[in-house]
Design an enzyme around this catalytic site. Structure first.
Site: not given
Length: 378
Positions: A351-352
Site C-alpha cells: 500500500g501507499c
C-alpha cells in the site's frame, strides 16, 4: 447509423482545426476523491493541466467542461479507473492510495531546490521485490524505462548511498559488462563513482536516482513539500507510474497531500508515459537484461532464506479484502507463508504506507494473533 458516424467525424475534424491537433487525442484519467486538501484541490489541478494535447477524464466528482464518471467512494473510483484502462478508453490515470502487486513500483519525478533540475526517483511506492538488493536492481530498470518513455533516450543512472547500494552496483556493472547498454552518472563529489551522496540528490547529478521504495518515498515528500511546511506538496510531478516487467496498466500515484500544481504536473507526466508507452519499453528493457543473465545475477545476491524458509501449500483461494499492516518488508513473503501453513489464505501487497497482507474479513483477528506469536507483528 452512417449519418451519426459522419457527424462524429466532422466534429473531430472541426475540433482538430480549432485546436491545431490532428493526431488521435489521448485521454488521461484523474480520480478526484481522497485528497487531504479536498475535491476542489483535485479539480483545480485538472483545470491547471487542461490543454490541447490531451483530454482529462474525471472519476469521482466531476466539473463542468470535463468528461466525468461519477463514483461514491475511492473503491468505486478505482474499479471504474481499471475498467476504463482495460477497455483503453483512457490511456493512463492519476490516482491516490492504490495498491500495486509485488513486482510493480512507481518512478517519481522531482524538481530539485535552487537549480530547479528534474530527476527521476526509482522508486517511490510499491515493491519491486521483497529482497532489497533485487528490488533496487529492478528499480534501476524501471527508471531507465520511464526515462526513455518521456524522451530521455540515454539517461544516466546513480545509486543512492544506502544499504545494499554496493551490491546493486556490482550487479548493474555485470549487466553493463555483459552487454546491457546504459550509462552510470558520476558523483559530483571529488571521489566520484556511481554511488551518489546527498549532495548529488540535491543537484540532480543523475537523470535517475535509484533507491528502495520507502527511501524514495521519503525523498519524494521532502522535495515536494520542503518549502511549505510539509502538509502541502507543491513541487514536482508526483510519485509516478507503476512499472513492472509484465504490468500493462498505466497508473500514476499522487500523495493525499499533493497540491493542485503537483496534480497538474502528474497529469502531464501521465500523458508523456502514455505517448511513450512506458509499459512496452519496460518489457523490452527486461528482455535485454534477461538475455545477458539478469536472473542468475540476482540469484547470487539474494539474502539467505529470504523467501524459502517455509515451503508450504497454498490454501483454497478466498476473497481477501481486509489489510494487515505492520509487517516488515523483508518478512512479508514469509509472513504470508506462515498464514498458509495455518490454513489461512493470504496475499501480500504494497500500500501507499508500506507492506500489507490481505486476508478475508473473518480471518483478520486470527491472522494477527498468529503473526504476533511469530514475532512478525507488534
Amino acid at each position: 447509423m452512417s449519418k451519426k458516424i459522419i457527424s462524429e467525424v466532422l466534429q473531430e475534424v472541426a475540433d482538430a482545426i480549432e485546436k491545431g491537433n490532428f493526431g488521435k487525442k489521448i485521454k488521461v484519467g484523474l480520480t478526484t476523491l481522497g485528497s487531504e486538501h479536498g475535491v476542489e484541490n483535485m479539480l483545480y489541478g485538472a483545470t491547471l493541466a487542461k490543454n490541447n494535447l490531451f483530454d482529462i477524464v474525471l472519476i469521482g466528482k466531476g466539473k463542468e467542461g470535463f468528461e466525468t464518471y461519477e463514483a461514491q467512494d475511492e473503491e468505486e473510483a478505482h474499479r471504474i479507473m481499471e475498467e476504463l484502462l482495460d477497455r483503453e478508453e483512457i490511456s493512463s490515470c492519476v490516482t491516490m492510495h492504490y495498491n500495486f502487486p509485488i513486482g510493480v513500483s512507481t518512478v517519481g519525478r522531482v524538481v530539485t531546490p535552487a537549480r530547479a533540475n528534474e530527476m527521476l526517483l526509482a522508486t517511490t511506492t510499491g515493491t519491486s521485490s521483497t529482497n532489497r538488493v533485487e528490488a533496487m536492481v529492478r528499480n534501476a530498470i524501471y527508471g531507465i524505462a520511464t526515462a526513455k518513455s518521456i524522451g530521455i533516450q540515454k539517461p544516466t543512472l546513480g545509486i543512492m548511498n544506502i544499504e545494499g547500494a554496493r551490491q546493486v552496483e556490482k550487479i548493474l556493472l555485470e549487466l553493463k559488462e555483459k552487454g546491457y547498454e546504459f550509462s552510470f552518472a558520476t558523483s559530483k563529489r571529488t571521489d566520484g563513482g556511481s554511488v551518489m551522496r546527498g549532495n548529488d540528490l540535491l543537484m540532480a547529478t543523475p537523470d535517475i536516482m535509484v533507491a528502495d521504495s520507502l527511501t524514495g518515498n521519503l525523498f519524494m515528500k521532502v522535495f515536494s513539500a520542503f518549502n511549505t511546511g510539509g502538509n502541502y506538496e507543491s513541487l514536482g510531478y508526483g510519485y509516478g507510474p507503476g512499472v513492472g516487467e509484465d504490468y500493462n496498466r498505466r497508473i500514476l500515484i499522487l500523495s493525499r497531500a499533493s497540491g493542485a500544481p503537483v496534480v497538474a504536473n502528474s497529469l502531464k507526466y501521465a500523458y508523456e508515459i502514455a505517448v511513450g508507452e512506458v509499459n512496452k519499453i519496460a518489457k523490452e528493457e527486461y528482455r535485454k537484461c534477461k538475455n545477458v543473465g539478469l536472473d542468475k545475477m540476482l540469484e547470487k545476491f539474494k539474502e539467505k532464506g529470504e523467501s524459502n524458509r517455509l515451503e508450504v501449500g497454498i490454501p483454497p483461494k478466498e476473497v481477501v479484502t481486509v489489510q494487515i499492516s505492520g509487517v516488515d518488508i523483508m518478512d512479508l513473503e514469509n509472513a504470508t507463508k506462515i498464514l498458509w501453513k495455518n490454513k489461512i489464505y493470504a496475499e501480500s501487497g504494497m500500500g501507499c504506507t508500506g507492506p500489507i497482507i490481505l486476508v478475508s474479513t473473518d480471518k483478520k483477528e486470527k491472522s494477527e494473533d498468529i503473526l504476533k506469536m511469530e514475532g512478525l507483528l507488534s
